[in-house]
Design a protein around this motif. Structure first.
Motif, mmCIF file in Angstrom:
data_model
loop_
_atom_site.group_PDB
_atom_site.id
_atom_site.type_symbol
_atom_site.label_atom_id
_atom_site.label_comp_id
_atom_site.label_asym_id
_atom_site.label_seq_id
_atom_site.Cartn_x
_atom_site.Cartn_y
_atom_site.Cartn_z
ATOM 1 N N ILE A 133 0.836 -1.204 0.000
ATOM 2 C CA ILE A 133 0.000 0.000 0.000
ATOM 3 C C ILE A 133 0.869 1.252 0.000
ATOM 4 N N GLU A 134 0.233 2.345 -0.325
ATOM 5 C CA GLU A 134 0.836 3.679 -0.249
ATOM 6 C C GLU A 134 0.100 4.414 0.859
ATOM 7 N N ALA A 135 0.846 4.971 1.808
ATOM 8 C CA ALA A 135 0.245 5.720 2.913
ATOM 9 C C ALA A 135 1.183 6.839 3.323
ATOM 10 N N LYS A 136 0.650 7.881 3.949
ATOM 11 C CA LYS A 136 1.488 9.017 4.329
ATOM 12 C C LYS A 136 2.395 8.703 5.513
ATOM 13 N N ASP A 137 1.948 7.771 6.392
ATOM 14 C CA ASP A 137 2.754 7.407 7.566
ATOM 15 C C ASP A 137 2.242 6.096 8.141
ATOM 16 N N MET A 138 2.898 5.609 9.197
ATOM 17 C CA MET A 138 2.526 4.336 9.801
ATOM 18 C C MET A 138 1.104 4.370 10.361
ATOM 19 N N GLN A 139 0.692 5.501 10.884
ATOM 20 C CA GLN A 139 -0.667 5.606 11.426
ATOM 21 C C GLN A 139 -1.702 5.363 10.335
ATOM 22 N N GLU A 140 -1.522 5.996 9.179
ATOM 23 C CA GLU A 140 -2.465 5.784 8.075
ATOM 24 C C GLU A 140 -2.356 4.349 7.555
ATOM 25 N N ALA A 141 -1.143 3.814 7.463
ATOM 26 C CA ALA A 141 -0.960 2.439 6.986
ATOM 27 C C ALA A 141 -1.671 1.447 7.907
ATOM 28 N N THR A 142 -1.563 1.664 9.202
ATOM 29 C CA THR A 142 -2.221 0.794 10.174
ATOM 30 C C THR A 142 -3.740 0.896 10.044
ATOM 31 N N ALA A 143 -4.237 2.092 9.845
ATOM 32 C CA ALA A 143 -5.681 2.286 9.671
ATOM 33 C C ALA A 143 -6.173 1.587 8.400
ATOM 34 N N ILE A 144 -5.379 1.642 7.341
ATOM 35 C CA ILE A 144 -5.744 0.951 6.098
ATOM 36 C C ILE A 144 -5.755 -0.555 6.336
ATOM 37 N N ALA A 145 -4.722 -1.074 6.987
ATOM 38 C CA ALA A 145 -4.644 -2.516 7.253
ATOM 39 C C ALA A 145 -5.830 -2.991 8.092
ATOM 40 N N ALA A 146 -6.316 -2.154 8.965
ATOM 41 C CA ALA A 146 -7.455 -2.514 9.806
ATOM 42 C C ALA A 146 -8.736 -2.704 8.993
ATOM 43 N N THR A 147 -8.776 -2.181 7.766
ATOM 44 C CA THR A 147 -9.961 -2.360 6.917
ATOM 45 C C THR A 147 -9.949 -3.694 6.183
ATOM 46 N N PHE A 148 -8.839 -4.423 6.208
ATOM 47 C CA PHE A 148 -8.757 -5.698 5.489
ATOM 48 C C PHE A 148 -9.693 -6.711 6.154
ATOM 49 N N PRO A 149 -10.649 -7.259 5.429
ATOM 50 C CA PRO A 149 -11.545 -8.257 6.014
ATOM 51 C C PRO A 149 -10.807 -9.449 6.617
ATOM 52 N N VAL A 150 -9.668 -9.821 6.080
ATOM 53 C CA VAL A 150 -8.916 -10.970 6.596
ATOM 54 C C VAL A 150 -8.393 -10.725 8.005
ATOM 55 N N ALA A 151 -8.368 -9.471 8.453
ATOM 56 C CA ALA A 151 -7.904 -9.173 9.810
ATOM 57 C C ALA A 151 -8.818 -9.816 10.857
ATOM 58 N N ARG A 152 -10.060 -10.142 10.469
ATOM 59 C CA ARG A 152 -10.979 -10.836 11.385
ATOM 60 C C ARG A 152 -10.546 -12.270 11.647
ATOM 61 N N TYR A 153 -9.711 -12.812 10.771
ATOM 62 C CA TYR A 153 -9.305 -14.218 10.856
ATOM 63 C C TYR A 153 -7.824 -14.404 11.167
ATOM 64 N N GLY A 154 -7.061 -13.348 11.107
ATOM 65 C CA GLY A 154 -5.621 -13.478 11.316
ATOM 66 C C GLY A 154 -5.035 -12.172 11.816
#
Length: 119
Positions: free
Chosen positions: A84-105
């Protein structure tokens, strides 16, 4: 800035989800990927086949060996990756939190860089 999001699954748990759950997870992931691609955040996303399909390659003293399967028996396995492309780690983490697979892993978010640009 680029961030690599590694998708880690607990092998037994992801193998235990129902076919319906798997289909929903796939559909939700495709929709989320499309949304992130449209916003300019998603650069690449790939799922990986199960660890039993892997080949591990090593080169030692100019000798190449290739063995079937994963390098080691582990409780969790790498199930995919998203760049992904993000402005900083905070935005990258917020984007990763939207991944549906995060519910399983778990999603490991790590800054990525080109070694060519570091020289």
């Amino acid at each position: 800035m680029k961030y690599l999001c590694q998708v880690w699954f607990e092998t037994a748990k992801i193998n235990a989800i129902s076919a319906e759950e798997g289909e929903k997870l796939t559909k939700d992931s495709i929709l989320n990927d499309d949304r992130l691609r449209d916003s300019g955040h998603l650069l690449v996303a790939f799922a990986l086949r199960e660890p039993s399909t892997a080949v591990t390659v090593r080169v030692r003293s100019n000798e190449v060996t290739a063995t079937d399967g994963p390098f080691a028996e582990i409780k969790e396995h790498l199930g995919g990756f998203v760049l992904i492309e993000a402005k900083d780690m905070q935005e990258a983490t917020a984007i990763a939190a939207t991944f549906p697979v995060a519910r399983y892993g778990a999603i490991e978010v790590r800054p990525a860089y080109s070694i060519k640009e570091e020289c």
